[in-house]
Scaffold this motif. Structure first.
Motif, PDB file in Angstrom:
ATOM      1  N   PHE A 147       0.827  -1.204   0.000  1.00  9.42           N
ATOM      2  CA  PHE A 147       0.000   0.000   0.000  1.00  9.42           C
ATOM      3  C   PHE A 147       0.866   1.260   0.000  1.00  9.42           C
ATOM      4  O   PHE A 147       0.652   2.189  -0.796  1.00  9.42           O
ATOM      5  CB  PHE A 147      -0.919  -0.034   1.223  1.00  9.42           C
ATOM      6  CG  PHE A 147      -1.734   1.207   1.441  1.00  9.42           C
ATOM      7  CD1 PHE A 147      -2.400   1.826   0.399  1.00  9.42           C
ATOM      8  CD2 PHE A 147      -1.856   1.740   2.723  1.00  9.42           C
ATOM      9  CE1 PHE A 147      -3.174   2.967   0.614  1.00  9.42           C
ATOM     10  CE2 PHE A 147      -2.629   2.871   2.945  1.00  9.42           C
ATOM     11  CZ  PHE A 147      -3.277   3.488   1.896  1.00  9.42           C
ATOM     12  N   LEU A 148       1.869   1.295   0.862  1.00  6.83           N
ATOM     13  CA  LEU A 148       2.739   2.464   0.929  1.00  6.83           C
ATOM     14  C   LEU A 148       3.536   2.637  -0.361  1.00  6.83           C
ATOM     15  O   LEU A 148       3.743   3.770  -0.826  1.00  6.83           O
ATOM     16  CB  LEU A 148       3.682   2.342   2.127  1.00  6.83           C
ATOM     17  CG  LEU A 148       3.008   2.404   3.505  1.00  6.83           C
ATOM     18  CD1 LEU A 148       4.012   2.095   4.608  1.00  6.83           C
ATOM     19  CD2 LEU A 148       2.356   3.761   3.736  1.00  6.83           C
ATOM     20  N   MET A 149       3.961   1.542  -0.959  1.00 12.00           N
ATOM     21  CA  MET A 149       4.677   1.642  -2.233  1.00 12.00           C
ATOM     22  C   MET A 149       3.756   2.161  -3.336  1.00 12.00           C
ATOM     23  O   MET A 149       4.181   2.951  -4.194  1.00 12.00           O
ATOM     24  CB  MET A 149       5.273   0.293  -2.618  1.00 12.00           C
ATOM     25  CG  MET A 149       6.443  -0.129  -1.750  1.00 12.00           C
ATOM     26  SD  MET A 149       7.185  -1.680  -2.320  1.00 12.00           S
ATOM     27  CE  MET A 149       7.877  -1.163  -3.901  1.00 12.00           C
ATOM     28  N   ALA A 150       2.507   1.742  -3.330  1.00 10.40           N
ATOM     29  CA  ALA A 150       1.561   2.259  -4.318  1.00 10.40           C
ATOM     30  C   ALA A 150       1.374   3.766  -4.149  1.00 10.40           C
ATOM     31  O   ALA A 150       1.287   4.504  -5.139  1.00 10.40           O
ATOM     32  CB  ALA A 150       0.226   1.523  -4.201  1.00 10.40           C
ATOM     33  N   PHE A 153       4.313   5.356  -5.724  1.00 13.83           N
ATOM     34  CA  PHE A 153       4.302   5.294  -7.182  1.00 13.83           C
ATOM     35  C   PHE A 153       3.124   6.039  -7.817  1.00 13.83           C
ATOM     36  O   PHE A 153       2.888   5.894  -9.012  1.00 13.83           O
ATOM     37  CB  PHE A 153       4.294   3.835  -7.643  1.00 13.83           C
ATOM     38  CG  PHE A 153       5.610   3.133  -7.472  1.00 13.83           C
ATOM     39  CD1 PHE A 153       6.793   3.719  -7.866  1.00 13.83           C
ATOM     40  CD2 PHE A 153       5.672   1.858  -6.914  1.00 13.83           C
ATOM     41  CE1 PHE A 153       8.014   3.069  -7.715  1.00 13.83           C
ATOM     42  CE2 PHE A 153       6.879   1.189  -6.764  1.00 13.83           C
ATOM     43  CZ  PHE A 153       8.057   1.810  -7.162  1.00 13.83           C
ATOM     44  N   GLY A 154       2.377   6.826  -7.018  1.00 14.39           N
ATOM     45  CA  GLY A 154       1.388   7.711  -7.617  1.00 14.39           C
ATOM     46  C   GLY A 154      -0.048   7.277  -7.502  1.00 14.39           C
ATOM     47  O   GLY A 154      -0.851   7.551  -8.400  1.00 14.39           O
ATOM     48  N   HIS A 157      -2.782   9.853  -8.318  1.00 15.91           N
ATOM     49  CA  HIS A 157      -2.975  10.340  -9.682  1.00 15.91           C
ATOM     50  C   HIS A 157      -3.385   9.240 -10.660  1.00 15.91           C
ATOM     51  O   HIS A 157      -4.103   9.500 -11.626  1.00 15.91           O
ATOM     52  CB  HIS A 157      -1.690  11.005 -10.174  1.00 15.91           C
ATOM     53  CG  HIS A 157      -1.155  12.038  -9.231  1.00 15.91           C
ATOM     54  ND1 HIS A 157      -1.805  13.229  -8.990  1.00 15.91           N
ATOM     55  CD2 HIS A 157      -0.050  12.046  -8.441  1.00 15.91           C
ATOM     56  CE1 HIS A 157      -1.116  13.936  -8.109  1.00 15.91           C
ATOM     57  NE2 HIS A 157      -0.054  13.244  -7.758  1.00 15.91           N
ATOM     58  N   ASP A 158      -2.929   8.022 -10.442  1.00 18.14           N
ATOM     59  CA  ASP A 158      -3.211   6.904 -11.356  1.00 18.14           C
ATOM     60  C   ASP A 158      -3.298   5.630 -10.522  1.00 18.14           C
ATOM     61  O   ASP A 158      -2.324   4.874 -10.432  1.00 18.14           O
ATOM     62  CB  ASP A 158      -2.100   6.797 -12.407  1.00 18.14           C
ATOM     63  CG  ASP A 158      -2.339   5.679 -13.409  1.00 18.14           C
ATOM     64  OD1 ASP A 158      -3.424   5.054 -13.371  1.00 18.14           O
ATOM     65  OD2 ASP A 158      -1.434   5.418 -14.232  1.00 18.14           O
ATOM     66  N   PRO A 159      -4.449   5.381  -9.894  1.00 20.61           N
ATOM     67  CA  PRO A 159      -4.538   4.266  -8.940  1.00 20.61           C
ATOM     68  C   PRO A 159      -4.139   2.915  -9.513  1.00 20.61           C
ATOM     69  O   PRO A 159      -3.311   2.201  -8.924  1.00 20.61           O
ATOM     70  CB  PRO A 159      -6.000   4.295  -8.517  1.00 20.61           C
ATOM     71  CG  PRO A 159      -6.415   5.710  -8.698  1.00 20.61           C
ATOM     72  CD  PRO A 159      -5.693   6.181  -9.913  1.00 20.61           C
ATOM     73  N   LEU A 160      -4.692   2.527 -10.653  1.00 17.42           N
ATOM     74  CA  LEU A 160      -4.367   1.213 -11.205  1.00 17.42           C
ATOM     75  C   LEU A 160      -2.938   1.172 -11.714  1.00 17.42           C
ATOM     76  O   LEU A 160      -2.244   0.155 -11.579  1.00 17.42           O
ATOM     77  CB  LEU A 160      -5.346   0.862 -12.322  1.00 17.42           C
ATOM     78  CG  LEU A 160      -6.797   0.626 -11.884  1.00 17.42           C
ATOM     79  CD1 LEU A 160      -7.662   0.304 -13.090  1.00 17.42           C
ATOM     80  CD2 LEU A 160      -6.887  -0.492 -10.849  1.00 17.42           C
ATOM     81  N   GLY A 161      -2.466   2.273 -12.285  1.00 15.48           N
ATOM     82  CA  GLY A 161      -1.075   2.321 -12.726  1.00 15.48           C
ATOM     83  C   GLY A 161      -0.100   2.184 -11.578  1.00 15.48           C
ATOM     84  O   GLY A 161       0.935   1.521 -11.692  1.00 15.48           O
ATOM     85  N   ALA A 162      -0.418   2.814 -10.433  1.00 13.41           N
ATOM     86  CA  ALA A 162       0.454   2.726  -9.262  1.00 13.41           C
ATOM     87  C   ALA A 162       0.496   1.313  -8.699  1.00 13.41           C
ATOM     88  O   ALA A 162       1.566   0.816  -8.308  1.00 13.41           O
ATOM     89  CB  ALA A 162      -0.019   3.708  -8.185  1.00 13.41           C
ATOM     90  N   ILE A 163      -0.656   0.639  -8.661  1.00 14.19           N
ATOM     91  CA  ILE A 163      -0.675  -0.746  -8.199  1.00 14.19           C
ATOM     92  C   ILE A 163       0.119  -1.626  -9.163  1.00 14.19           C
ATOM     93  O   ILE A 163       0.907  -2.490  -8.747  1.00 14.19           O
ATOM     94  CB  ILE A 163      -2.131  -1.247  -8.080  1.00 14.19           C
ATOM     95  CG1 ILE A 163      -2.867  -0.516  -6.952  1.00 14.19           C
ATOM     96  CG2 ILE A 163      -2.164  -2.765  -7.851  1.00 14.19           C
ATOM     97  CD1 ILE A 163      -2.372  -0.804  -5.556  1.00 14.19           C
ATOM     98  N   GLY A 164      -0.068  -1.420 -10.470  1.00  9.75           N
ATOM     99  CA  GLY A 164       0.665  -2.202 -11.450  1.00  9.75           C
ATOM    100  C   GLY A 164       2.161  -2.002 -11.349  1.00  9.75           C
ATOM    101  O   GLY A 164       2.935  -2.960 -11.436  1.00  9.75           O
ATOM    102  N   GLU A 165       2.600  -0.754 -11.154  1.00  7.90           N
ATOM    103  CA  GLU A 165       4.026  -0.474 -11.033  1.00  7.90           C
ATOM    104  C   GLU A 165       4.599  -1.076  -9.757  1.00  7.90           C
ATOM    105  O   GLU A 165       5.732  -1.567  -9.733  1.00  7.90           O
ATOM    106  CB  GLU A 165       4.275   1.031 -11.068  1.00  7.90           C
ATOM    107  CG  GLU A 165       5.736   1.423 -11.058  1.00  7.90           C
ATOM    108  CD  GLU A 165       6.520   0.843 -12.224  1.00  7.90           C
ATOM    109  OE1 GLU A 165       7.715   0.522 -12.033  1.00  7.90           O
ATOM    110  OE2 GLU A 165       5.953   0.678 -13.324  1.00  7.90           O
ATOM    111  N   THR A 166       3.810  -1.071  -8.679  1.00  6.92           N
ATOM    112  CA  THR A 166       4.261  -1.674  -7.419  1.00  6.92           C
ATOM    113  C   THR A 166       4.496  -3.168  -7.589  1.00  6.92           C
ATOM    114  O   THR A 166       5.548  -3.700  -7.192  1.00  6.92           O
ATOM    115  CB  THR A 166       3.217  -1.424  -6.318  1.00  6.92           C
ATOM    116  OG1 THR A 166       3.099  -0.017  -6.095  1.00  6.92           O
ATOM    117  CG2 THR A 166       3.620  -2.110  -5.025  1.00  6.92           C
ATOM    118  N   ILE A 167       3.533  -3.863  -8.180  1.00  2.30           N
ATOM    119  CA  ILE A 167       3.685  -5.307  -8.366  1.00  2.30           C
ATOM    120  C   ILE A 167       4.833  -5.606  -9.331  1.00  2.30           C
ATOM    121  O   ILE A 167       5.626  -6.530  -9.098  1.00  2.30           O
ATOM    122  CB  ILE A 167       2.365  -5.916  -8.877  1.00  2.30           C
ATOM    123  CG1 ILE A 167       1.273  -5.776  -7.809  1.00  2.30           C
ATOM    124  CG2 ILE A 167       2.553  -7.395  -9.234  1.00  2.30           C
ATOM    125  CD1 ILE A 167      -0.100  -6.210  -8.274  1.00  2.30           C
TER     126      ILE A 167
END
Length: 269
Positions: A147-150, A153-154, A157-167
């Motif tokens: 969660f903190l990494m997401a 990673f933004g 501004h871009d919820p799904l993009g931030a989750i994708g970048e975290t994973i």
């Protein structure tokens, strides 16, 4: 594995998911039917949105079935958007700081899954956080750190993009360190306006996720497993899928870490 339920729509009492249904979240805490472990007794939590931007939250380390306050709160609290979680610990001790949902500002987040070889990955993952977010870390779970990494990673501004970048970062890190890549991730998260969920696993064995209409007009419920035996009402969300529940209904998208979430041509919810 944990069990969770989330709702967005016209205001409902929390008990409609947490305690009233035949297979409510409290029932799942001691008798889950679609998980590798039937008992989820390592704590629970609820987060709900009301008149303020940030969510209210109640968590404890007691099993959900034994907390006398939970049913009372669920009967009295009415909300248009809420998250509820019962925990079966795969890592991190049984303590309140490790109970979901996690919150930061207007965001709430809860997770069911795991990161393989987390002990080897934890320190470099934490090193990705800036000082402010690192100082917000209170527990020891992989879920809170994701969660903190997401957020780093933004997520704002871009919820799904931030989750994708975290994973994607976690998977690249595991490969770089020479350990088996394993991320199993079924999560729900919200900014108080929109409800998001992602089901993904690097080995295509993601924890379950189901959806169904709920409430008087246009509401939707997302759950780890159905709340009743009405099999026609519940749609299983496929692995590699993101769900967005907003003012205009439900948007289903294909999800792949590190890539834009694309509209999905799949079964309607």
């Amino acid at each position: 594995m944990c069990r969770w339920a989330a709702y967005r729509g016209e205001p409902l009492y929390l008990e409609e998911l947490v305690s009233s249904p035949a297979h409510s979240l409290i029932a799942q805490s001691h008798c889950a039917t679609r998980a590798t472990t039937a008992t989820n007794g390592d704590g629970f939590g609820i987060a709900w949105y009301g008149d303020h931007p940030e969510p209210g939250r109640y968590r404890d380390i007691l099993p959900a079935w034994s907390d006398c306050n939970l049913k009372s709160l669920a009967r009295q609290i009415r909300s248009p958007l809420f998250l509820a979680h019962v925990r079966a610990a795969t890592g991190g001790g049984t303590r309140r700081d490790n109970c979901h949902p996690f919150v930061h500002g207007r965001w709430s987040f809860m997770h069911n899954g795991q990161i393989g070889h987390f002990d080897a990955l934890r320190r470099p993952m934490e090193a990705m956080l800036d000082d402010g977010l690192y100082g917000m870390r209170q527990g020891t779970t992989d879920s809170e750190l994701l969660f903190l990494m997401a957020l780093q990673f933004g997520l704002d501004h871009d919820p799904l993009g931030a989750i994708g970048e975290t994973i994607a970062f976690v998977e690249r890190l595991a490969g770089h360190l020479g350990v088996d890549v394993l991320v199993r991730f079924t999560a729900a998260f919200s900014d108080g306006h929109t409800l998001y969920a992602v089901r993904y696993a690097s080995d295509w064995r993601a924890p379950t996720l189901y959806a169904a209409p709920m409430g008087p007009s246009g509401g939707y419920c997302l759950v780890s497993e159905p709340l009743d035996d009405d099999h026609n009402a519940w749609v299983e969300i496929p692995d590699g899928t993101a769900i967005i529940v907003g003012e205009n209904g439900v948007d289903v998208r294909l999800f792949s870490p590190g890539e834009p979430a694309e509209p999905a041509r799949r079964q309607r919810i």
